[in-house]
Write a protein that holds these residues in place. Sequence first.
Motif, PDB file in Angstrom:
ATOM      1  N   LYS A   1       0.832  -1.215   0.000  1.00  0.00           N
ATOM      2  CA  LYS A   1       0.000   0.000   0.000  1.00  0.00           C
ATOM      3  C   LYS A   1       0.860   1.255   0.000  1.00  0.00           C
ATOM      4  CE  LYS A   1      -3.631  -1.983   2.865  1.00  0.00           C
ATOM      5  NZ  LYS A   1      -4.380  -1.766   4.117  1.00  0.00           N
ATOM      6  N   LEU A   2       2.080   1.142   0.491  1.00  0.00           N
ATOM      7  CA  LEU A   2       2.974   2.295   0.590  1.00  0.00           C
ATOM      8  C   LEU A   2       4.001   2.347  -0.534  1.00  0.00           C
ATOM      9  CD1 LEU A   2       3.581   2.361   4.444  1.00  0.00           C
ATOM     10  CD2 LEU A   2       1.948   3.693   3.092  1.00  0.00           C
ATOM     11  N   HIS A   3       3.875   1.497  -1.540  1.00  0.00           N
ATOM     12  CA  HIS A   3       4.791   1.542  -2.679  1.00  0.00           C
ATOM     13  C   HIS A   3       4.318   2.598  -3.668  1.00  0.00           C
ATOM     14  CE1 HIS A   3       6.361  -2.855  -2.031  1.00  0.00           C
ATOM     15  NE2 HIS A   3       6.536  -2.062  -0.974  1.00  0.00           N
TER      16      HIS A   3
ATOM     17  N   GLN B   1       0.262   3.808  -6.144  1.00  0.00           N
ATOM     18  CA  GLN B   1      -0.525   4.980  -5.762  1.00  0.00           C
ATOM     19  C   GLN B   1      -1.280   5.548  -6.965  1.00  0.00           C
ATOM     20  OE1 GLN B   1      -0.571   5.579  -2.394  1.00  0.00           O
ATOM     21  NE2 GLN B   1       0.739   3.765  -2.497  1.00  0.00           N
ATOM     22  N   ILE B   2      -2.599   5.660  -6.848  1.00  0.00           N
ATOM     23  CA  ILE B   2      -3.416   6.273  -7.886  1.00  0.00           C
ATOM     24  C   ILE B   2      -2.984   7.723  -8.098  1.00  0.00           C
ATOM     25  CG2 ILE B   2      -5.746   7.040  -8.505  1.00  0.00           C
ATOM     26  CD1 ILE B   2      -6.806   4.617  -6.930  1.00  0.00           C
TER      27      ILE B   2
END
Length: 148
Positions: A6-8, A12-13
Amino acid sequence: MATNPKLHLENQICHSLYSATNALVRTYRPILEELDLTYPQYLVMLALWQQDAVMIKSLVERTRIDAGTLTPLLKRLQTKSLITMTKSTEDSRQKMVVLTEDGQALIEKAEDIPDKLLCNIDMSKEDGAQLKRLSEQLFLLLSKQQAQ
């Protein structure tokens, strides 16, 4: 190091949209240079070519450019003799933006801009329409959330 996907960055949209927007604006730049317009100025002119003689508040809503950014942009368009700004007869605190003859004449030169842009993008009309629809959907969802 972030091990959570999720933090890559690549997941990220926001990063994809930001990168695509910057690439799109860079693609517009040489096309709009022919009209001596920046991309934000082009957005304002598109709105005015669609509906002339509008209040600044209406331009803020239609272009989605905040008033603090729009006001100096309008002054630059006025310096280029493409628009005039006058006090509203209905409310002296409001300003009305009106195309000049030069601003109206510029529409003829701008008519081929969408086609020139599409020549630079290898994307089907269907994919472009879907991207536009999803972008609008995201904008509306985020705007609704921010209004709460």
